[in-house]
Design an enzyme around this catalytic site. Sequence first.
Site, PDB file in Angstrom:
ATOM      1  N   CYS A  68       0.829  -1.325  -0.115  1.00 57.83           N
ATOM      2  CA  CYS A  68      -0.064   0.132  -0.029  1.00 57.83           C
ATOM      3  C   CYS A  68       0.819   1.266  -0.051  1.00 57.83           C
ATOM      4  CB  CYS A  68      -0.793  -0.005   1.173  1.00 57.83           C
ATOM      5  SG  CYS A  68      -1.696  -1.638   1.501  1.00 57.83           S
ATOM      6  N   ARG A  70       3.685   0.803  -6.435  1.00 49.51           N
ATOM      7  CA  ARG A  70       3.712  -0.138  -5.230  1.00 49.51           C
ATOM      8  C   ARG A  70       2.459  -0.998  -5.666  1.00 49.51           C
ATOM      9  NH1 ARG A  70       6.641   1.684  -0.960  1.00 49.51           N
ATOM     10  NH2 ARG A  70       5.230   0.480   0.551  1.00 49.51           N
ATOM     11  N   TRP A 102      -3.666  -2.109  -1.376  1.00 50.22           N
ATOM     12  CA  TRP A 102      -3.553  -3.601  -1.828  1.00 50.22           C
ATOM     13  C   TRP A 102      -4.285  -4.432  -0.771  1.00 50.22           C
ATOM     14  CZ3 TRP A 102      -1.592  -5.556  -6.278  1.00 50.22           C
ATOM     15  CH2 TRP A 102      -1.119  -6.867  -6.121  1.00 50.22           C
ATOM     16  N   ASN A 137      -0.651   0.793   6.083  1.00 53.99           N
ATOM     17  CA  ASN A 137      -0.042  -0.143   5.278  1.00 53.99           C
ATOM     18  C   ASN A 137       0.581  -1.105   6.183  1.00 53.99           C
ATOM     19  OD1 ASN A 137       1.707  -1.528   3.563  1.00 53.99           O
ATOM     20  ND2 ASN A 137       3.005  -0.022   3.471  1.00 53.99           N
ATOM     21  N   GLY A 138      -0.015  -2.301   6.171  1.00 51.41           N
ATOM     22  CA  GLY A 138       0.651  -3.719   6.935  1.00 51.41           C
ATOM     23  C   GLY A 138      -0.464  -4.476   7.209  1.00 51.41           C
ATOM     24  N   GLU A 182      16.062 -15.938 -13.909  1.00 51.97           N
ATOM     25  CA  GLU A 182      15.814 -14.335 -14.022  1.00 51.97           C
ATOM     26  C   GLU A 182      15.014 -14.125 -15.046  1.00 51.97           C
ATOM     27  OE1 GLU A 182      15.069 -10.454 -13.037  1.00 51.97           O
ATOM     28  OE2 GLU A 182      15.252 -12.320 -11.796  1.00 51.97           O
ATOM     29  N   LYS A 220      11.342 -12.648 -15.526  1.00 55.61           N
ATOM     30  CA  LYS A 220      10.677 -11.443 -16.094  1.00 55.61           C
ATOM     31  C   LYS A 220       9.507 -11.703 -17.235  1.00 55.61           C
ATOM     32  CE  LYS A 220      13.025  -8.716 -14.080  1.00 55.61           C
ATOM     33  NZ  LYS A 220      12.645  -9.517 -13.203  1.00 55.61           N
ATOM     34  N   GLU A 270       6.492 -12.168 -15.127  1.00 56.99           N
ATOM     35  CA  GLU A 270       5.971 -11.033 -14.285  1.00 56.99           C
ATOM     36  C   GLU A 270       5.264 -10.203 -15.270  1.00 56.99           C
ATOM     37  OE1 GLU A 270       9.015  -9.421 -11.006  1.00 56.99           O
ATOM     38  OE2 GLU A 270       9.884  -9.667 -12.775  1.00 56.99           O
ATOM     39  N   HIS A 324      15.542 -34.779 -17.115  1.00 56.90           N
ATOM     40  CA  HIS A 324      15.141 -35.409 -15.870  1.00 56.90           C
ATOM     41  C   HIS A 324      13.596 -34.800 -15.577  1.00 56.90           C
ATOM     42  CE1 HIS A 324      18.719 -36.912 -14.112  1.00 56.90           C
ATOM     43  NE2 HIS A 324      19.328 -35.900 -14.787  1.00 56.90           N
ATOM     44  N   LYS A 350       5.734  -3.673  -6.043  1.00 56.35           N
ATOM     45  CA  LYS A 350       7.359  -3.350  -5.759  1.00 56.35           C
ATOM     46  C   LYS A 350       7.771  -3.916  -4.771  1.00 56.35           C
ATOM     47  CE  LYS A 350      11.121  -1.746  -7.829  1.00 56.35           C
ATOM     48  NZ  LYS A 350      11.512  -2.554  -8.917  1.00 56.35           N
TER      49      LYS A 350
END
Length: 602
Positions: A2, A27, A74, A100-101, A477, A481, A484, A500, A597
């Site tokens: 948030c 965010r 959020w 926020n939290g 990575e 990307k 995401e 495998h 973020k």
Amino acid sequence: MCGIIGYIGDRKACEVIVRGLKRLEYRGYDSAGVVTGDGSSLDIRKGAGRIDDLAKRLRFLDMKGTRGIGHTRWATHGVPNDTNAHPHTDCTGKIVLVHNGIIENFAELREELSQRGHVFRSDTDTEVIAHLIEEELKSSDDFEEAMRRALKKLKGSFALAIVYADEPDRLYFVRNESPLVLGIGNEEMFAASDVPAFLEYTNKVVFLDDGEYAVVTKDSWTVKKLDTGEPVEKGVHEISWTLDMAEKAGFPHFMLKEIYEQPRAIRDAIHGNRETIGRVAREIANYDRVIFVAMGTSYHAAIAGKYLFQKLAKKIPIVEEASEFRYEFEDLIDENTLLIAITQSGETADTLAAMKLAKRRGAKVLAIVNVVGSMATRIADLTIYTHAGPEIGVAATKTYTTQLTVLTMLAVETAAVLDTVPLERLESLRKALLSVPEFVEKVLELDGSLAELAEELKDRRDFFYIGRGIGVPTALEGALKLKEISYIHAEGLSAGELKHGPLALLEDGVPVVAIAPDGRLFDKMVSNIEESKARGAMIIGLSNRGELSKVADVFIQTPDVDELLSPIVYVVPLQLLAYHLSVLRGNDPDKPRNLAKSVTVE
């Protein structure tokens, strides 16, 4: 996740707050709201949706008053809707706050308050806080004291901005395990979850620590301990980067701008850490047990760090996701352990928890972090800054390559202290590292061809990224990307793992992105590529060895960089490919769905 913004001064508060909320969009959020005060009168407007739409629908910019707070939410408790959007109030409507939290004991507090006659309008944990302060205020005529007593009953993480109607000359800001920073202006004050929210007005900031709160008027600020109410001496820091650095500078998206900023960011990481790296390397040399903890992209950097330390410093580090470490390693670390925590924001909840656990057990803690003054820097015994500057795009780019740069320097200098590698080899790596920004600039010249490749690939449903040795974190990575921001399924793995299991998923046309720098595992990689090609896969090969073009359907020629430096260079074309696929598929690469973020709750 948030975002919080607060203002008190002589400006029209709603304008400052809306501009601040826009700068906090990165965010991640599902709803937003604003409260402003004109004397003792408070105006609250909030709803689910994007800020631009809400500003029009709710007419945020018509709100009166020169003090106020705003929020982007959020969802953690209660679905995203108008009612659950922040701000929230008590029964009287005089106490208004944003949060926020996560309040872990909100259910029991809500039940207790309901029994005392409090009426709740939302499903959030946040609303409990307003009613709890209201309840404490019944036995005190001092709002600050009532607030402090109420907040001491909370369990969990919270950053709060609070307005009280009967105190029209002040605002309250509280931090406990969620980020919050004050902005110190000229007869005006600000507070926010992150500096860009108010940077256009002031570059002077005060970082709050856990268990602290600030009482702010337009021309004064005081920070106090939440437990005791005692004043705390705090320094004022000046932010060196400008607002322009946090804006798009002509690029269509922040992510693309930040990809192109990487040569500069890598140079800054190198030149900004020459003295620090040597000092920290001497400390690392004292420890046989070294553990890397991180999450997401930073975790991939940690894996690269493991390869570097094994190869150069002859140490065998453990790499663990911070979310697992905090529950599995409590009995396995002690004063003989060095914990290296990697976090872009310095506020990642799981990583901070891992650091605190390590400190409790007597371990030495090193933070590799981008944000100056963040919580990680205050927990750590040692800190190395990556000097990447603000990164607005949710998907990490320049913060990753600067993390890799710092880890490379650290491994080289630790090897020098321990005398594990010939001096000539270390000198060669130091010199080569100085050329990496130029190599990245060369790779950025491939942008046009990568955009064309994305056109060909935009309708593919599955991708595989493979590497060997130090190429493995690049594969991981690259796949992350793509997932995401393009929402295409992708797997990153060691090429040796193909037979495998994953080989069963390869069929005609499935893209396999092969990271194959020149090195002792190059021939092994070619064999793995041939296995994939035999199953009909479309091979996209990245290498500085031209012979890979004979087996690759698409060959991306990379600069002739040392294998140990290849992760910094080879990830850049993968960032660009993911970016172009995201845009072609109609996505916003700066704001991928369901992601934020900084993950500041567990």
